[in-house]
Design a protein around this motif. Sequence first.
Motif, PDB file in Angstrom:
ATOM      1  N   GLU A 104       2.682  11.122   0.279  1.00  0.00           N
ATOM      2  CA  GLU A 104       2.212  10.665  -1.040  1.00  0.00           C
ATOM      3  C   GLU A 104       1.747   9.205  -1.018  1.00  0.00           C
ATOM      4  OE1 GLU A 104       1.779  13.052  -2.965  1.00  0.00           O
ATOM      5  OE2 GLU A 104       3.030  14.440  -1.836  1.00  0.00           O
ATOM      6  N   PHE A 105       0.992   8.857  -0.008  1.00  0.00           N
ATOM      7  CA  PHE A 105       0.432   7.501   0.071  1.00  0.00           C
ATOM      8  C   PHE A 105      -0.787   7.408  -0.840  1.00  0.00           C
ATOM      9  CE2 PHE A 105      -1.033  10.147   3.560  1.00  0.00           C
ATOM     10  CZ  PHE A 105      -2.407  10.032   3.502  1.00  0.00           C
ATOM     11  N   SER A 106      -1.001   6.217  -1.390  1.00  0.00           N
ATOM     12  CA  SER A 106      -2.119   6.014  -2.315  1.00  0.00           C
ATOM     13  C   SER A 106      -3.280   5.275  -1.666  1.00  0.00           C
ATOM     14  CB  SER A 106      -1.656   5.251  -3.556  1.00  0.00           C
ATOM     15  OG  SER A 106      -1.020   4.044  -3.188  1.00  0.00           O
ATOM     16  N   THR A 148       0.823  -1.211   0.000  1.00  0.00           N
ATOM     17  CA  THR A 148       0.000   0.000   0.000  1.00  0.00           C
ATOM     18  C   THR A 148       0.861   1.267   0.000  1.00  0.00           C
ATOM     19  OG1 THR A 148      -0.146   0.027   2.419  1.00  0.00           O
ATOM     20  CG2 THR A 148      -1.874  -1.155   1.228  1.00  0.00           C
ATOM     21  N   LEU A 149       2.155   1.125   0.329  1.00  0.00           N
ATOM     22  CA  LEU A 149       3.044   2.280   0.383  1.00  0.00           C
ATOM     23  C   LEU A 149       4.127   2.222  -0.694  1.00  0.00           C
ATOM     24  CD1 LEU A 149       3.531   2.623   4.266  1.00  0.00           C
ATOM     25  CD2 LEU A 149       1.903   3.817   2.787  1.00  0.00           C
ATOM     26  N   ARG A 150       3.892   1.429  -1.734  1.00  0.00           N
ATOM     27  CA  ARG A 150       4.944   1.214  -2.718  1.00  0.00           C
ATOM     28  C   ARG A 150       5.291   2.490  -3.492  1.00  0.00           C
ATOM     29  NH1 ARG A 150       0.390  -1.399  -4.272  1.00  0.00           N
ATOM     30  NH2 ARG A 150      -0.591  -0.882  -6.269  1.00  0.00           N
ATOM     31  N   HIS A 151       4.384   3.447  -3.537  1.00  0.00           N
ATOM     32  CA  HIS A 151       4.673   4.697  -4.240  1.00  0.00           C
ATOM     33  C   HIS A 151       4.937   5.855  -3.273  1.00  0.00           C
ATOM     34  CE1 HIS A 151       3.520   2.669  -7.860  1.00  0.00           C
ATOM     35  NE2 HIS A 151       2.281   2.490  -7.454  1.00  0.00           N
ATOM     36  N   ALA A 152       4.962   5.572  -1.989  1.00  0.00           N
ATOM     37  CA  ALA A 152       5.064   6.629  -0.982  1.00  0.00           C
ATOM     38  C   ALA A 152       6.510   6.873  -0.562  1.00  0.00           C
ATOM     39  CB  ALA A 152       4.236   6.245   0.241  1.00  0.00           C
ATOM     40  N   SER A 153       6.741   8.050   0.023  1.00  0.00           N
ATOM     41  CA  SER A 153       8.004   8.334   0.716  1.00  0.00           C
ATOM     42  C   SER A 153       7.784   7.993   2.184  1.00  0.00           C
ATOM     43  CB  SER A 153       8.389   9.810   0.567  1.00  0.00           C
ATOM     44  OG  SER A 153       8.608  10.136  -0.776  1.00  0.00           O
ATOM     45  N   VAL A 154       8.586   7.072   2.692  1.00  0.00           N
ATOM     46  CA  VAL A 154       8.377   6.548   4.050  1.00  0.00           C
ATOM     47  C   VAL A 154       9.674   6.638   4.837  1.00  0.00           C
ATOM     48  CG1 VAL A 154       7.656   4.568   5.432  1.00  0.00           C
ATOM     49  CG2 VAL A 154       6.647   4.935   3.166  1.00  0.00           C
ATOM     50  N   GLY A 155       9.583   7.163   6.048  1.00  0.00           N
ATOM     51  CA  GLY A 155      10.704   7.154   6.975  1.00  0.00           C
ATOM     52  C   GLY A 155      10.241   6.681   8.332  1.00  0.00           C
ATOM     53  N   VAL A 156      10.992   5.778   8.950  1.00  0.00           N
ATOM     54  CA  VAL A 156      10.661   5.260  10.282  1.00  0.00           C
ATOM     55  C   VAL A 156      11.945   5.185  11.098  1.00  0.00           C
ATOM     56  CG1 VAL A 156       9.638   3.388  11.626  1.00  0.00           C
ATOM     57  CG2 VAL A 156       8.795   3.847   9.308  1.00  0.00           C
ATOM     58  N   ALA A 157      11.856   5.596  12.355  1.00  0.00           N
ATOM     59  CA  ALA A 157      12.997   5.476  13.259  1.00  0.00           C
ATOM     60  C   ALA A 157      12.508   5.061  14.630  1.00  0.00           C
ATOM     61  CB  ALA A 157      13.762   6.790  13.358  1.00  0.00           C
ATOM     62  N   GLY A 217      -2.034  14.106   1.465  1.00  0.00           N
ATOM     63  CA  GLY A 217      -0.910  13.260   1.096  1.00  0.00           C
ATOM     64  C   GLY A 217       0.149  13.110   2.161  1.00  0.00           C
ATOM     65  N   VAL A 218      -0.121  13.572   3.380  1.00  0.00           N
ATOM     66  CA  VAL A 218       0.870  13.514   4.460  1.00  0.00           C
ATOM     67  C   VAL A 218       0.230  12.964   5.726  1.00  0.00           C
ATOM     68  CG1 VAL A 218       2.459  14.849   5.902  1.00  0.00           C
ATOM     69  CG2 VAL A 218       2.089  15.513   3.521  1.00  0.00           C
ATOM     70  N   GLN A 219       0.901  12.005   6.364  1.00  0.00           N
ATOM     71  CA  GLN A 219       0.499  11.503   7.676  1.00  0.00           C
ATOM     72  C   GLN A 219       1.761  11.197   8.474  1.00  0.00           C
ATOM     73  OE1 GLN A 219      -2.929  11.065   8.990  1.00  0.00           O
ATOM     74  NE2 GLN A 219      -1.476  11.342  10.653  1.00  0.00           N
ATOM     75  N   THR A 220       1.872  11.786   9.652  1.00  0.00           N
ATOM     76  CA  THR A 220       3.104  11.649  10.427  1.00  0.00           C
ATOM     77  C   THR A 220       2.793  11.512  11.913  1.00  0.00           C
ATOM     78  OG1 THR A 220       3.299  14.063  10.581  1.00  0.00           O
ATOM     79  CG2 THR A 220       4.460  12.995   8.775  1.00  0.00           C
ATOM     80  N   PHE A 221       3.690  10.821  12.631  1.00  0.00           N
ATOM     81  CA  PHE A 221       3.623  10.700  14.088  1.00  0.00           C
ATOM     82  C   PHE A 221       5.037  10.698  14.648  1.00  0.00           C
ATOM     83  CE2 PHE A 221      -0.225   8.457  12.658  1.00  0.00           C
ATOM     84  CZ  PHE A 221      -1.193   9.147  13.372  1.00  0.00           C
TER      85      PHE A 221
END
Length: 468
Positions: A444-446, A35-44, A421-425
Amino acid sequence: MKNKVLLSIALGLTAIAAAALTPQEAVDSFALDTTLRHASVGVALWDIDSSRMVACHNPQLAIGTASTMKTVTSTAALELLGADYRFHTRVVANGEFKKNKFTGHLIVKGDGDPTLGSRYFPTHPDIVKQVIDALAVRGITRVEGQILIDNGCYPAQSFSEDWQVDDLMWYYGAGVHGVNFHDNVLQANYSVAADGSTTITATPPVPGLVLENRIAPDSTRHVYTFMDFGRSGIVFTGTTPAGDYDGTFANPLPGAMLADSIARAMTAAGIKFKNKRVKESKLAAGTVQLVDHESPVLTDIITSLLDRSDNMFTEGLLRALAREAGMRPTDWNGVQQVHRALHGLGVDTDGLLMDDGSGLARNGKASVAFFADMLSHMAQRTYGGKRLCDLMPNAGKRVGKLLPETSLATDVVLKSGSMSGVQTFVGYYPAKEPRYVFAILVNEFSCSRNELRDNMDRLLINLFLPVK
């Protein structure tokens, strides 16, 4: 039906716990989901005690932050202004007091206090009442002159140049002025009669504000609004059926609203007010301070803005950072002070691309590594006996539908951010004695936002429920 839903959630949580993924496996499962294959994703995920990255994905990638940027501005404000910092709005009387009459001007001298007259501090002293009480103490029953607003402490434009014009008329796009009032918003009510006539009113009243009606009656409702800064107006256009409607909009003239509120309060208190020009000879009598209105302390302001994600409050802090440093109170100068504060903490700001204080600017970005670094530095620092984590809200129902059914609803504190197009925590676990910092930024999640939030829930559950 409700019991079936709860049972389904419970079974889902049991399956998650049974999976016992390692932290890196949990992060990979989330970030590499189709579901996030086209998104910019960062996790720490950062271990505070050992100062090491436990798990991550794209840690150095700069990603849009939305309102999680408010934790950055709050950090700098705590460092540079201090926990007990207060804004001071002063009201002075310039003119002549004679028996029960004052002839001259009442001048509200702004200090940029974003909380002045705020609905979110209902028990805090009311500046309007303070003015009335100060006149009553002097036995004043008649005032002849004008109520003037001094916005001179903030000569810059009220909003960030990096905000989109479409945001500026809405409550969340309210600018910050030298004199703010009532959260710089107003309620606009518009009524369309069967004969096509339309009336528009503002509550509270705002003298000088133009509410232009271009609405035409029609069977379909497509009403659009935009701010006309050239004449301090809100334009309503489009079509709508007959009926009564309302909306909450940014107020470009908060000082005018405050002056009108003071004038109406004087009348209600039995003080006759005559708005008129005053001769210089009367003004030469001198100036007396009537009111020194103090804002709530900084830690209370930050608690409120993080909980409600208040853009105007945050921009008020950003400009205060610049002003207190002796600089022109612009967003750009405020951002420079944020960098100064972070460098003083030892935080690497290479991963921070900051344009405003609140995150409403679409091109504001940061890496999850930056958030991990900053939040870990803030984990044990206290300001008036409080840490940043103590000022952040519990996760509660701020994420998806899975987390509220677990202990993480109260064991996690976080700041969320969302826009198109933005979701963050970003946040801490456990809430009271943090051992871990986490940051999850997705652009940019679809998939649907609800689906993404649920996936974020699963990630947090996988990371923290197995932790003992």
